[in-house]
Design a protein around this motif. Structure first.
Motif, short mmCIF file in Angstrom:
data_model
loop_
_atom_site.label_atom_id
_atom_site.label_comp_id
_atom_site.label_asym_id
_atom_site.label_seq_id
_atom_site.Cartn_x
_atom_site.Cartn_y
_atom_site.Cartn_z
N GLU A 91 -4.13 -49.60 5.49
CA GLU A 91 -4.64 -51.10 5.63
C GLU A 91 -4.17 -51.69 7.16
O GLU A 91 -4.79 -52.52 7.52
CB GLU A 91 -4.06 -51.79 4.48
N GLU A 92 -2.90 -51.25 7.31
CA GLU A 92 -2.21 -51.87 8.52
C GLU A 92 -2.69 -51.29 9.63
O GLU A 92 -2.94 -52.12 10.62
CB GLU A 92 -0.65 -51.47 8.36
N GLN A 93 -3.10 -50.23 9.77
CA GLN A 93 -3.64 -49.53 10.82
C GLN A 93 -5.22 -49.79 11.16
O GLN A 93 -5.68 -49.97 12.36
CB GLN A 93 -3.46 -48.00 10.89
N HIS A 94 -5.88 -49.85 10.02
CA HIS A 94 -7.43 -49.90 10.15
C HIS A 94 -8.12 -50.76 9.36
O HIS A 94 -9.32 -50.92 9.19
CB HIS A 94 -8.06 -48.41 9.76
N GLY A 95 -7.24 -51.68 8.56
CA GLY A 95 -7.94 -52.57 7.66
C GLY A 95 -8.41 -54.00 8.01
O GLY A 95 -9.13 -54.81 7.35
N ALA A 96 -8.02 -54.15 9.38
CA ALA A 96 -8.23 -55.60 9.84
C ALA A 96 -9.78 -55.62 10.03
O ALA A 96 -10.33 -54.44 10.11
CB ALA A 96 -7.40 -55.77 11.17
N PRO A 97 -10.35 -56.97 10.27
CA PRO A 97 -11.86 -57.06 10.54
C PRO A 97 -12.06 -56.11 11.82
O PRO A 97 -11.10 -56.40 12.63
CB PRO A 97 -12.05 -58.46 10.58
N LEU A 98 -13.38 -55.64 12.18
CA LEU A 98 -13.34 -55.01 13.46
C LEU A 98 -13.67 -55.93 14.50
O LEU A 98 -13.71 -55.45 15.54
CB LEU A 98 -14.87 -54.26 13.13
N LEU A 313 -20.47 -49.08 7.26
CA LEU A 313 -21.39 -49.87 6.92
C LEU A 313 -21.22 -51.50 7.39
O LEU A 313 -22.03 -52.17 7.80
CB LEU A 313 -21.69 -50.25 5.38
N ASP A 314 -19.84 -51.91 7.43
CA ASP A 314 -19.55 -53.32 8.00
C ASP A 314 -19.36 -53.18 9.40
O ASP A 314 -18.76 -54.06 9.97
CB ASP A 314 -18.43 -53.53 7.17
N MET A 315 -19.75 -51.94 10.07
CA MET A 315 -19.74 -52.22 11.84
C MET A 315 -20.79 -53.26 11.99
O MET A 315 -20.83 -53.71 13.21
CB MET A 315 -20.28 -50.71 12.33
N LYS A 316 -21.68 -53.68 11.23
CA LYS A 316 -22.35 -54.83 11.50
C LYS A 316 -22.14 -56.07 12.10
O LYS A 316 -22.32 -56.81 12.96
CB LYS A 316 -23.42 -55.16 10.17
N LEU A 317 -20.61 -56.27 11.45
CA LEU A 317 -19.84 -57.14 12.17
C LEU A 317 -19.75 -57.23 13.83
O LEU A 317 -19.78 -58.26 14.31
CB LEU A 317 -18.43 -57.13 11.69
N LEU A 318 -19.73 -55.85 14.31
CA LEU A 318 -19.67 -55.81 15.77
C LEU A 318 -21.17 -56.11 16.38
O LEU A 318 -21.23 -56.84 17.49
CB LEU A 318 -19.44 -54.53 16.14
#
Ligand SMILES: [Zn+2]
Ligand SMILES: [Zn+2]
Length: 348
Positions: A91-98, A313-318
């Motif tokens: 979570e610490e390394q990769h959990g933040a919003p993209l 799937l949540d790469m849509k944020l980019l």
């Protein structure tokens, strides 16, 4: 769609294992490593929590087929009501919003018109993609595996596509209207601009995303004619990653295909085809100036993930960050529409 946030403790051991898989995918870890955690989640799905607690106390979790050291530790910690240590690190390394921008538009995006499963070159079964999409707060998505000519990506023959459609019906039956999985395809655009699947099969689909995957460096006049033919095809609904460029990432860089973008986007407008904003970080396709051109011409857009795994799937944020930066109104983005409107548009 809600911005994906880390689940809070206490969480079920199964959710913890699936979240680990999601974050490892986001970190682009090996699919085998991801699969081990998803297998573990599946392995305990039908095991009563009481039995899991007894096994955790007795140290016999690993006797369950599919559970190794790492997953046993995660299960044990989740059962104790704490966030498992390995998950906390991830979570610490990769959990933040993209991205910190684009969140407002992302909240309005409820669907996706470009998603792959392990039927072609994706890494996960269809139901895992659906489950993650539901957890991310999406309302619908189109399954768009590759077409036959893309053998390198295990493209679906006519027969396999027919099988997949039956499978999609079965999945939708279990969802009871809470989420809708649309029948789709990412169909290859042949050199002559025709589409790489039989018309009667395309007619059975809810939506067709068409993309160029070969001979990306043909002369501009040829590429323009090729794309125009695909866009004018009444079965095409979305023009996928229109320049084919790669800007970063393991596959290296690839320049943009050359074509008359104004002509192609005018045809999109005329034939009611949405221009895809492909959210993958290595694609970022179309480039900024082409997004602005399509915007100024009045085109529809589709912000798509092109996910090959649930964790993408949540790469849509980019894609949302880019659309927002270029001032694309949400109502011109078909992936913000209710599913009924999308189906009506695609069939219209
Ligand atoms: Zn593609
Ligand atoms: Zn794709």
């Amino acid at each position: 769609m809600e911005a994906p946030t880390a689940p809070q403790a206490p969480m079920s051991p199964q959710d913890a294992l699936r979240r680990v898989g999601f974050l490892l995918e986001r970190a682009r870890e090996s699919p085998y490593r991801v699969a081990a955690f998803r297998r573990a989640a599946e392995a305990i799905r039908l095991v009563p929590e009481e039995e899991l607690r007894e096994r955790a106390a007795a140290g016999t979790l690993k006797q369950i087929k599919g559970i190794g050291d790492s997953s046993a530790a995660i299960i044990g910690q989740a059962l104790r009501g704490v966030v498992p240590a390995y998950l906390a690190t991830l979570e610490e390394q990769h959990g933040a919003p993209l991205s910190w921008d684009g969140a407002e538009l992302y909240a309005a995006v409820v669907g996706d018109l470009h998603v792959h499963s392990n039927w072609s070159d994706g890494g996960s079964p269809i139901d895992e993609m659906v489950l993650t999409a539901v957890e991310l707060g999406q309302d619908w998505m189109a399954l768009t595996d590759h077409s036959p000519r893309l053998t390198i990506a295990n493209g679906l023959s006519r027969e396999r596509l027919a099988q997949q459609l039956t499978h999609v019906d079965a999945i939708n039956a279990t969802l009871a209207g809470t989420f809708r999985l649309l029948k789709g395809i990412e169909v290859d655009i042949h050199l002559d601009g025709t589409l790489d699947q039989d018309p009667d099969m395309l007619d059975q689909l809810d939506v067709v995303t068409a993309s160029v995957h070969s001979k990306l460096r043909q002369p501009a006049y040829e590429m323009t004619a090729r794309m125009l033919a695909a866009v004018r095809n009444p079965r095409t609904n979305v023009l996928g990653h229109c320049t084919g460029r790669l800007v970063t990432g393991g596959r290296g860089k690839r320049p943009e295909s050359q074509f008359d973008a104004e002509k192609v986007f005018r045809a999109c407008l005329e034939h009611d085809v949405a221009v895809e904003i492909n959210s993958r970080p290595e694609r970022q396709d179309p480039p900024d100036e082409l997004i602005e051109l399509a915007r100024d011409l009045g085109c529809l857009f589709s912000i798509n993930s092109d996910a090959h795994a649930p964790g993408q799937l949540d790469m849509k944020l980019l894609g949302c960050e880019r659309a927002e930066r270029h001032g694309i109104p949400a109502e011109r983005i078909v992936t913000t529409w209710p599913v009924e409107d999308v189906v009506a548009w695609a069939k219209g």
